[in-house]
Write an enzyme that holds these catalytic residues in place. Structure first.
Site, short mmCIF file in Angstrom:
data_model
loop_
_atom_site.label_atom_id
_atom_site.label_comp_id
_atom_site.label_asym_id
_atom_site.label_seq_id
_atom_site.Cartn_x
_atom_site.Cartn_y
_atom_site.Cartn_z
N LYS A 124 3.81 -2.68 9.68
CA LYS A 124 4.52 -3.09 8.72
C LYS A 124 5.23 -4.25 8.85
O LYS A 124 5.97 -4.56 10.02
CB LYS A 124 5.65 -1.85 8.30
CG LYS A 124 5.84 -1.79 6.86
CD LYS A 124 4.76 -1.10 5.98
CE LYS A 124 5.04 -1.17 4.50
NZ LYS A 124 4.16 -0.35 4.04
N VAL B 146 3.23 1.42 -8.65
CA VAL B 146 2.53 2.74 -8.44
C VAL B 146 2.93 4.04 -9.60
O VAL B 146 2.17 4.73 -9.99
CB VAL B 146 2.78 3.55 -6.96
CG1 VAL B 146 2.16 4.87 -6.93
CG2 VAL B 146 2.37 2.76 -5.93
#
Ligand code: NAI
Length: 365
Positions: A80, A186
């Site tokens: 990440k 999302v």
């Protein structure tokens, strides 16, 4: 502050710090594990309150990616990136290109993609400087390279599954009250799917525009201070991490928690409290793999239908986790971690292996 001594450090393979004086870039790239393949994970841009908070986020998120890809049967490791800064004020093409140079310097050990605070257009900018970027493929039905709709679809299917495990095989979401915290990339797609299914959706967001958009879609707005006490059947966290703490988890009214946000629990002890309270928790890294699955197929030249059928397989894995936790009277988070660790130990083989095979190194990286 140290890295090795923090609670979030979990024998990460590498943690790299980058800065660029010309553009003001300050970024951290954490590679948790490359055991199953190149470490893949999104690039988050966020105005962290401290360097410590940014390091902590990179460490926790990259570990989560390792577990997510392992559980989803993907031949990829966990990594990440975080960029310290406010995406609405500090993000410039030059800064993104400088970040691309950082990714390139890691030589393919880390592959970046969109995350909170970065977009498909940003990935195109980063790709000017590195091959190790995903989220660009604008093939048919591929949402222009944005993985968020696939994440939302996987979460939606996971919510349906969790609700059936909780209420019985014939249970549907029609008439069900669902609280969606975070109506961003999302959350908005998820709200659309839930409303189409007949659910009564409540939405909460600190961003007034995003909240308004969800109301226009048919959700009702919930104030921030009501989120942890409002009566709802399902709580779908789709904002930032560490939403559930030992303090607030006692007041939650929901029967099921299932959403997209990474690292929803402040710590593993919260999962045990949820289990004791009879709240069925769908572990975040088990339910939100739709986006990373899309990233995998984008890079390996797969099609939309392959993404969807792979997501469907993760819904079965989620069901296994939830039922096994019920059967063994354990919390779902520890069961999911155990299943992911088993796959890591087996080098990707074992009961969770899916049709995805090969590694990203073998498919053109
Ligand atoms: P986003 O940045 O597009 O949306 C997040 C939304 O949450 C924004 O509207 C923001 O205003 C809101 N928000 C932030 N803090 C809040 C709070 N305290 N209360 C209420 N609302 C708040 O991010 P995106 O891409 O939708 O991701 C949402 C979550 O899902 C993140 O945790 C991300 O890491 C995770 N996730 C996203 C994936 C993707 O494909 N985009 C894949 C897997 C996980």
């Amino acid at each position: 502050m140290g890295v090795f001594s923090t609670d979030s450090f979990d024998n990460h393979e590498s943690v790299s710090f980058f800065s660029d004086a010309d553009t003001g870039l300050r970024a951290i790239i954490a590679v948790h594990s490359s055991r199953l393949g190149a470490a893949v994970g999104g690039c988050r841009m966020y105005p962290y309150s401290s360097e410590g908070a940014a390091i902590d986020d990179a460490l926790r998120l990259s570990r989560g990616m390792t577990y997510k890809s392992a559980l989803a049967g993907l031949p990829m490791g966990g990594g990440k990136a975080v960029i310290i800064g406010d995406p609405s004020a500090d993000k410039t093409p030059a800064l993104l290109r400088a970040f691309g140079d950082c990714v390139e310097r890691l030589g393919g050990r880390y592959v970046t993609a969109e995350d909170s605070g970065t977009t498909v257009a940003d990935m195109a900018c980063i790709a000017e400087r590195t091959r190790f970027v995903s989220g660009l493929n604008a093939g048919p039905s591929r949402h222009g390279g944005d993985p968020s709709p696939y994440t939302a679809y996987g979460v939606f299917r996971g919510i349906q599954q969790a609700w059936r495990v909780k209420k019985g095989e014939t249970a549907t979401l029609a008439g069900c009250r669902v609280l969606v915290q975070g109506a961003g990339a999302v959350g908005r797609h998820l709200i659309a799917l839930l409303i189409a299914e007949g659910a009564q959706v409540m939405a909460a967001d600190i961003n007034a525009d995003n909240l308004q958009k969800s109301v226009a879609m048919g959700a009702s707005a919930i104030a921030q201070d009501e989120v942890f006490s409002v009566a709802t059947d399902i709580f779908a966290p789709c904002a930032m991490g560490s939403v559930f703490t030992t303090a607030n988890v006692m007041s939650i009214q929901a029967e099921v928690i299932a959403g997209a946000a990474n690292n929803q629990l402040e710590g593993p002890e919260v999962a045990k409290i949820l289990a004791r309270r009879g709240i069925l928790y769908a572990p975040d890294f088990a339910i939100n793999a739709g986006g990373i699955i899309d990233v995998y197929y984008q890079r390996s030249g797969g099609e939309h239908r392959q993404v969807i059928s792979h997501i469907e397989r993760t819904v079965s894995v989620l069901e296994q986790i939830l039922r096994r936790a019920q059967c063994e009277q354990r919390d779902t988070h520890s069961v999911a971690e155990e299943m992911a660790e088993q796959r890591l130990l087996q080098g990707g083989e074992g009961p969770l292996k899916t049709a995805a095979s090969g590694s990203l190194h073998q498919v053109g990286m």
